[in-house]
Design a protein around this motif. Structure first.
Motif, PDB file in Angstrom:
ATOM      1  N   LYS A  70     -53.555 -49.274 -32.690  1.00  0.00           N
ATOM      2  CA  LYS A  70     -54.999 -49.280 -32.153  1.00  0.00           C
ATOM      3  C   LYS A  70     -55.601 -49.935 -31.458  1.00  0.00           C
ATOM      4  O   LYS A  70     -56.619 -49.956 -30.599  1.00  0.00           O
ATOM      5  CB  LYS A  70     -56.065 -47.936 -33.668  1.00  0.00           C
ATOM      6  N   LEU A  71     -55.586 -51.336 -32.795  1.00  0.00           N
ATOM      7  CA  LEU A  71     -56.408 -52.581 -32.859  1.00  0.00           C
ATOM      8  C   LEU A  71     -55.734 -53.636 -32.170  1.00  0.00           C
ATOM      9  O   LEU A  71     -55.094 -53.573 -32.331  1.00  0.00           O
ATOM     10  CB  LEU A  71     -56.807 -52.688 -33.873  1.00  0.00           C
ATOM     11  N   GLY A  72     -55.960 -54.542 -30.858  1.00  0.00           N
ATOM     12  CA  GLY A  72     -55.528 -56.189 -31.028  1.00  0.00           C
ATOM     13  C   GLY A  72     -54.110 -55.741 -29.605  1.00  0.00           C
ATOM     14  O   GLY A  72     -53.413 -54.832 -30.375  1.00  0.00           O
ATOM     15  N   ALA A  73     -53.766 -55.614 -28.664  1.00  0.00           N
ATOM     16  CA  ALA A  73     -53.326 -55.464 -27.664  1.00  0.00           C
ATOM     17  C   ALA A  73     -52.469 -56.170 -28.054  1.00  0.00           C
ATOM     18  O   ALA A  73     -52.697 -57.586 -28.400  1.00  0.00           O
ATOM     19  CB  ALA A  73     -53.768 -56.149 -26.254  1.00  0.00           C
ATOM     20  N   GLY A  74     -51.071 -55.821 -27.783  1.00  0.00           N
ATOM     21  CA  GLY A  74     -49.900 -57.718 -28.247  1.00  0.00           C
ATOM     22  C   GLY A  74     -49.716 -57.171 -29.335  1.00  0.00           C
ATOM     23  O   GLY A  74     -49.024 -58.603 -29.990  1.00  0.00           O
ATOM     24  N   ALA A  75     -50.111 -56.996 -30.099  1.00  0.00           N
ATOM     25  CA  ALA A  75     -50.205 -56.779 -31.828  1.00  0.00           C
ATOM     26  C   ALA A  75     -48.988 -56.110 -32.129  1.00  0.00           C
ATOM     27  O   ALA A  75     -48.515 -55.974 -33.436  1.00  0.00           O
ATOM     28  CB  ALA A  75     -51.980 -56.645 -32.781  1.00  0.00           C
ATOM     29  N   GLY A  76     -47.770 -55.937 -31.306  1.00  0.00           N
ATOM     30  CA  GLY A  76     -46.599 -55.238 -31.799  1.00  0.00           C
ATOM     31  C   GLY A  76     -47.069 -53.609 -32.209  1.00  0.00           C
ATOM     32  O   GLY A  76     -47.897 -52.960 -32.105  1.00  0.00           O
ATOM     33  N   PRO A  77     -45.814 -53.174 -32.388  1.00  0.00           N
ATOM     34  CA  PRO A  77     -45.406 -51.460 -31.925  1.00  0.00           C
ATOM     35  C   PRO A  77     -46.558 -50.738 -33.413  1.00  0.00           C
ATOM     36  O   PRO A  77     -46.448 -51.336 -34.795  1.00  0.00           O
ATOM     37  CB  PRO A  77     -44.995 -50.917 -32.309  1.00  0.00           C
ATOM     38  N   ALA A  78     -47.057 -50.017 -34.040  1.00  0.00           N
ATOM     39  CA  ALA A  78     -47.598 -49.120 -34.908  1.00  0.00           C
ATOM     40  C   ALA A  78     -46.827 -48.212 -35.610  1.00  0.00           C
ATOM     41  O   ALA A  78     -46.338 -48.261 -36.733  1.00  0.00           O
ATOM     42  CB  ALA A  78     -49.279 -47.697 -34.617  1.00  0.00           C
ATOM     43  N   ALA A  79     -45.504 -47.815 -34.902  1.00  0.00           N
ATOM     44  CA  ALA A  79     -44.655 -46.596 -34.729  1.00  0.00           C
ATOM     45  C   ALA A  79     -44.167 -46.937 -34.020  1.00  0.00           C
ATOM     46  O   ALA A  79     -43.832 -46.666 -32.766  1.00  0.00           O
ATOM     47  CB  ALA A  79     -45.582 -45.327 -35.285  1.00  0.00           C
ATOM     48  N   LEU A  80     -42.562 -46.016 -34.686  1.00  0.00           N
ATOM     49  CA  LEU A  80     -41.595 -45.620 -33.894  1.00  0.00           C
ATOM     50  C   LEU A  80     -40.934 -44.826 -33.837  1.00  0.00           C
ATOM     51  O   LEU A  80     -40.858 -43.846 -35.296  1.00  0.00           O
ATOM     52  CB  LEU A  80     -40.326 -46.271 -33.416  1.00  0.00           C
ATOM     53  N   VAL A  81     -40.618 -43.138 -32.524  1.00  0.00           N
ATOM     54  CA  VAL A  81     -40.387 -42.311 -32.715  1.00  0.00           C
ATOM     55  C   VAL A  81     -39.647 -41.479 -32.084  1.00  0.00           C
ATOM     56  O   VAL A  81     -39.401 -42.037 -30.905  1.00  0.00           O
ATOM     57  CB  VAL A  81     -41.639 -41.126 -32.085  1.00  0.00           C
ATOM     58  N   GLU A  82     -38.123 -41.861 -33.154  1.00  0.00           N
ATOM     59  CA  GLU A  82     -36.655 -41.558 -32.491  1.00  0.00           C
ATOM     60  C   GLU A  82     -36.428 -40.350 -32.015  1.00  0.00           C
ATOM     61  O   GLU A  82     -36.059 -39.119 -33.306  1.00  0.00           O
ATOM     62  CB  GLU A  82     -35.323 -42.379 -32.940  1.00  0.00           C
ATOM     63  N   ILE A  83     -36.426 -39.407 -31.263  1.00  0.00           N
ATOM     64  CA  ILE A  83     -35.826 -38.250 -30.599  1.00  0.00           C
ATOM     65  C   ILE A  83     -34.061 -38.097 -30.519  1.00  0.00           C
ATOM     66  O   ILE A  83     -34.347 -38.706 -28.807  1.00  0.00           O
ATOM     67  CB  ILE A  83     -36.837 -38.008 -29.233  1.00  0.00           C
ATOM     68  N   ASP A  84     -33.479 -37.210 -31.126  1.00  0.00           N
ATOM     69  CA  ASP A  84     -32.153 -37.459 -30.628  1.00  0.00           C
ATOM     70  C   ASP A  84     -32.104 -36.218 -30.414  1.00  0.00           C
ATOM     71  O   ASP A  84     -32.564 -35.164 -30.906  1.00  0.00           O
ATOM     72  CB  ASP A  84     -31.351 -37.784 -32.147  1.00  0.00           C
ATOM     73  N   LYS A  85     -30.761 -35.678 -29.067  1.00  0.00           N
ATOM     74  CA  LYS A  85     -31.261 -34.309 -28.629  1.00  0.00           C
ATOM     75  C   LYS A  85     -29.631 -34.248 -30.037  1.00  0.00           C
ATOM     76  O   LYS A  85     -28.711 -34.874 -30.105  1.00  0.00           O
ATOM     77  CB  LYS A  85     -29.654 -34.997 -26.999  1.00  0.00           C
ATOM     78  N   ARG A  86     -30.121 -32.588 -30.168  1.00  0.00           N
ATOM     79  CA  ARG A  86     -29.567 -31.575 -31.122  1.00  0.00           C
ATOM     80  C   ARG A  86     -28.614 -30.269 -29.844  1.00  0.00           C
ATOM     81  O   ARG A  86     -29.065 -30.709 -28.864  1.00  0.00           O
ATOM     82  CB  ARG A  86     -29.528 -30.651 -32.266  1.00  0.00           C
ATOM     83  N   SER A  87     -27.983 -29.900 -29.990  1.00  0.00           N
ATOM     84  CA  SER A  87     -27.331 -28.813 -29.612  1.00  0.00           C
ATOM     85  C   SER A  87     -29.021 -27.357 -29.601  1.00  0.00           C
ATOM     86  O   SER A  87     -28.399 -26.785 -28.100  1.00  0.00           O
ATOM     87  CB  SER A  87     -26.194 -27.557 -30.020  1.00  0.00           C
ATOM     88  N   ASN A  88     -29.625 -27.648 -30.620  1.00  0.00           N
ATOM     89  CA  ASN A  88     -30.549 -25.925 -30.250  1.00  0.00           C
ATOM     90  C   ASN A  88     -32.146 -27.536 -30.600  1.00  0.00           C
ATOM     91  O   ASN A  88     -32.760 -26.475 -30.492  1.00  0.00           O
ATOM     92  CB  ASN A  88     -30.645 -25.518 -31.541  1.00  0.00           C
ATOM     93  N   GLY A  89     -32.648 -28.162 -29.988  1.00  0.00           N
ATOM     94  CA  GLY A  89     -33.015 -28.790 -29.749  1.00  0.00           C
ATOM     95  C   GLY A  89     -33.058 -30.166 -29.678  1.00  0.00           C
ATOM     96  O   GLY A  89     -32.516 -31.364 -29.538  1.00  0.00           O
ATOM     97  N   SER A  90     -34.123 -30.928 -31.088  1.00  0.00           N
ATOM     98  CA  SER A  90     -33.544 -32.544 -31.205  1.00  0.00           C
ATOM     99  C   SER A  90     -33.901 -33.055 -32.666  1.00  0.00           C
ATOM    100  O   SER A  90     -34.379 -31.886 -33.476  1.00  0.00           O
ATOM    101  CB  SER A  90     -34.966 -32.879 -30.777  1.00  0.00           C
ATOM    102  N   ALA A  91     -33.418 -34.105 -33.038  1.00  0.00           N
ATOM    103  CA  ALA A  91     -33.167 -34.067 -34.415  1.00  0.00           C
ATOM    104  C   ALA A  91     -34.541 -35.460 -34.137  1.00  0.00           C
ATOM    105  O   ALA A  91     -34.520 -36.571 -33.106  1.00  0.00           O
ATOM    106  CB  ALA A  91     -32.250 -34.478 -35.513  1.00  0.00           C
ATOM    107  N   ILE A  92     -35.507 -35.597 -35.001  1.00  0.00           N
ATOM    108  CA  ILE A  92     -37.198 -37.371 -35.134  1.00  0.00           C
ATOM    109  C   ILE A  92     -37.157 -37.464 -36.286  1.00  0.00           C
ATOM    110  O   ILE A  92     -36.943 -36.994 -37.232  1.00  0.00           O
ATOM    111  CB  ILE A  92     -38.383 -35.523 -34.917  1.00  0.00           C
ATOM    112  N   LYS A  93     -36.762 -38.709 -36.420  1.00  0.00           N
ATOM    113  CA  LYS A  93     -37.432 -40.193 -36.819  1.00  0.00           C
ATOM    114  C   LYS A  93     -38.270 -40.650 -36.904  1.00  0.00           C
ATOM    115  O   LYS A  93     -38.988 -40.541 -35.441  1.00  0.00           O
ATOM    116  CB  LYS A  93     -36.178 -41.102 -37.258  1.00  0.00           C
TER     117      LYS A  93
END
Length: 119
Positions: A70-93
């Motif tokens: 939220k604060l500081g451009a170029g300050a690195g990421p706050a979070a990663l959302v990994e979304i992997d395909k599954r047969s009936n939707g997605s697995a999210i981390k």
């Protein structure tokens, strides 16, 4: 006073990189009935009012969203959302910077949770 402590802590802890976040423990590990595209679009829409635009990366059959701080451009990421395909939707981390810091902004967790189910 709490905000002063939070700001000081953020200043002293430095910036996390994507590779550092990849090595951290998940703060959320869930399954959704939505496709990776549907889920990613929902998260981006939920965070549009509180964050700068998210960076999206294609990863095999899934996607990865890099959430800016939220604060500081170029300050690195706050979070990663990994979304992997599954047969009936997605697995999210979800992997968050300062994941065990109680005063971190809750908008990312709220958005990722809100997008798990629903239309």
């Amino acid at each position: 006073m709490k905000w002063v402590v939070a700001a000081l802590t953020l200043t002293l802890t430095g910036c996390a990189s994507v590779s550092e976040l990849e090595q951290s423990h998940e703060t959320m590990d869930v399954i959704s009935g939505k496709s990776p595209r549907e889920y990613a679009d929902c998260v981006k829409q939920e965070l549009a009012s509180s964050r700068d635009p998210l960076t999206e990366e294609q990863r095999g059959d899934g996607l990865r969203l890099i959430v800016p701080q939220k604060l500081g451009a170029g300050a690195g990421p706050a979070a990663l959302v990994e979304i992997d395909k599954r047969s009936n939707g997605s697995a999210i981390k979800l992997r968050e910077r300062l994941s065990n810091f109680p005063l971190r902004p809750g908008d990312v967790r709220k958005a990722t949770t809100a997008c798990i189910s629903g239309s």
